[in-house]
Design a protein around this motif. Structure first.
Motif, mmCIF file in Angstrom:
data_model
loop_
_atom_site.group_PDB
_atom_site.id
_atom_site.type_symbol
_atom_site.label_atom_id
_atom_site.label_comp_id
_atom_site.label_asym_id
_atom_site.label_seq_id
_atom_site.Cartn_x
_atom_site.Cartn_y
_atom_site.Cartn_z
ATOM 1 N N LEU A 6 0.836 -1.057 -0.083
ATOM 2 C CA LEU A 6 -0.124 0.052 0.124
ATOM 3 C C LEU A 6 0.878 1.300 0.006
ATOM 4 C CD1 LEU A 6 -2.677 -1.062 2.898
ATOM 5 C CD2 LEU A 6 -2.897 -1.072 0.259
ATOM 6 N N ASP A 7 0.345 2.269 -0.690
ATOM 7 C CA ASP A 7 1.111 3.463 -0.819
ATOM 8 C C ASP A 7 0.644 4.383 0.482
ATOM 9 O OD1 ASP A 7 2.670 5.628 -1.336
ATOM 10 O OD2 ASP A 7 1.317 6.330 -3.134
ATOM 11 N N THR A 8 1.886 4.281 1.424
ATOM 12 C CA THR A 8 1.258 5.087 2.700
ATOM 13 C C THR A 8 1.870 6.365 2.721
ATOM 14 O OG1 THR A 8 3.163 3.898 3.800
ATOM 15 C CG2 THR A 8 0.891 2.951 4.008
ATOM 16 N N ARG A 9 2.239 6.888 1.930
ATOM 17 C CA ARG A 9 3.156 8.335 1.658
ATOM 18 C C ARG A 9 2.197 9.222 2.488
ATOM 19 N NH1 ARG A 9 7.046 11.389 1.897
ATOM 20 N NH2 ARG A 9 7.327 13.123 0.755
ATOM 21 N N SER A 10 0.668 9.040 1.939
ATOM 22 C CA SER A 10 -0.145 10.148 2.271
ATOM 23 C C SER A 10 -0.405 10.011 3.976
ATOM 24 C CB SER A 10 -1.569 10.034 1.912
ATOM 25 O OG SER A 10 -2.232 8.807 2.066
ATOM 26 N N LEU A 11 -0.222 9.050 4.436
ATOM 27 C CA LEU A 11 -0.425 8.601 5.910
ATOM 28 C C LEU A 11 1.041 9.260 6.509
ATOM 29 C CD1 LEU A 11 -2.065 5.373 6.493
ATOM 30 C CD2 LEU A 11 -2.875 7.618 6.774
ATOM 31 N N GLU A 12 1.937 9.178 6.075
ATOM 32 C CA GLU A 12 3.467 9.865 6.493
ATOM 33 C C GLU A 12 3.191 11.260 6.519
ATOM 34 O OE1 GLU A 12 6.985 8.570 4.179
ATOM 35 O OE2 GLU A 12 7.864 10.483 4.993
ATOM 36 N N LEU A 13 2.705 11.740 5.467
ATOM 37 C CA LEU A 13 2.499 13.269 5.352
ATOM 38 C C LEU A 13 1.545 13.965 6.350
ATOM 39 C CD1 LEU A 13 2.661 14.082 1.876
ATOM 40 C CD2 LEU A 13 4.458 14.444 3.103
ATOM 41 N N GLY A 14 0.436 12.963 6.576
ATOM 42 C CA GLY A 14 -0.541 13.376 7.701
ATOM 43 C C GLY A 14 -0.108 13.418 9.084
ATOM 44 N N TYR A 15 0.869 12.511 9.315
ATOM 45 C CA TYR A 15 1.226 12.437 10.734
ATOM 46 C C TYR A 15 2.479 13.303 10.981
ATOM 47 C CZ TYR A 15 -1.500 8.389 11.867
ATOM 48 O OH TYR A 15 -2.681 7.503 12.190
ATOM 49 N N GLY A 16 3.317 13.618 9.785
ATOM 50 C CA GLY A 16 4.041 14.714 10.006
ATOM 51 C C GLY A 16 3.656 16.177 10.264
ATOM 52 N N ALA A 17 2.402 16.314 9.522
ATOM 53 C CA ALA A 17 1.848 17.541 9.576
ATOM 54 C C ALA A 17 1.194 17.767 10.945
ATOM 55 C CB ALA A 17 0.618 17.677 8.669
ATOM 56 N N THR A 18 0.545 16.598 11.329
ATOM 57 C CA THR A 18 -0.084 16.659 12.856
ATOM 58 C C THR A 18 1.340 16.982 13.694
ATOM 59 O OG1 THR A 18 -1.638 15.086 12.147
ATOM 60 C CG2 THR A 18 -1.189 15.328 14.503
#
Length: 160
Positions: free
Chosen positions: A131-143
């Motif tokens: 799964l491409d989890t890049r969006s989750l990585e960005l979401g947690y980084g932004a959080t």
């Protein structure tokens, strides 16, 4: 009053530390995927490790945010006679902090829904799917970044 402040600090420590840890886990997943696509050897870990941590964090995040909002209102209520007016510098910083809290809550709802979607996709996919989890990585980084800014704003409000 001290117990309320301690709960407030512990809640923030949990949400900020948890977001940072989860961001780091998804970053490791991305590094492993990049290494594998470049012909490197696979290592242990991956979305199978990061997604359960993210799901657990999401449950704790919303509970901790409830505590943070309640204790924040309690702290503000106890200081109400001494709170400067809205037109002052303190009032402007406070308004910015409240706006950022609302933005974090709104974007965290999106992040939580994304984690749920990824978990459903992972259960339905064949073993070993990527799964491409890049969006989750960005979401947690932004959080994590937004929560760090909130901590700085809280320090400015508390100590000027």
């Amino acid at each position: 009053m001290l117990a309320v402040r301690a709960l407030h600090v512990l809640g923030m420590a949990f949400v900020l530390g948890g977001a940072t840890l989860t961001w780091w886990l998804f970053r490791q997943v991305g590094d492993v995927a990049a290494s594998e696509s470049a012909g490197g050897t696979a290592t242990a870990g991956g979305t199978a490790d990061a997604l359960p941590v993210a799901a657990a964090y999401e449950r704790g995040f919303w509970a901790a945010m409830g505590v943070l909002v309640m204790t924040g209102v309690g702290n503000l209520g106890s200081l109400a006679p001494f709170v400067p007016a809205a037109g002052t510098e303190w009032g402007t910083v406070f308004a910015a902090k409240l706006a950022l809290v609302l933005a974090v809550l709104a974007l965290s709802l999106v992040r939580t829904l994304a984690v749920a979607r990824f978990r459903r996709a992972e259960r339905g996919a064949a073993a070993g799917s990527n799964l491409d989890t890049r969006s989750l990585e960005l979401g947690y980084g932004a959080t994590a970044l937004s929560l760090a800014v909130l901590v700085v704003l809280a320090e400015v409000l508390a100590h000027g």
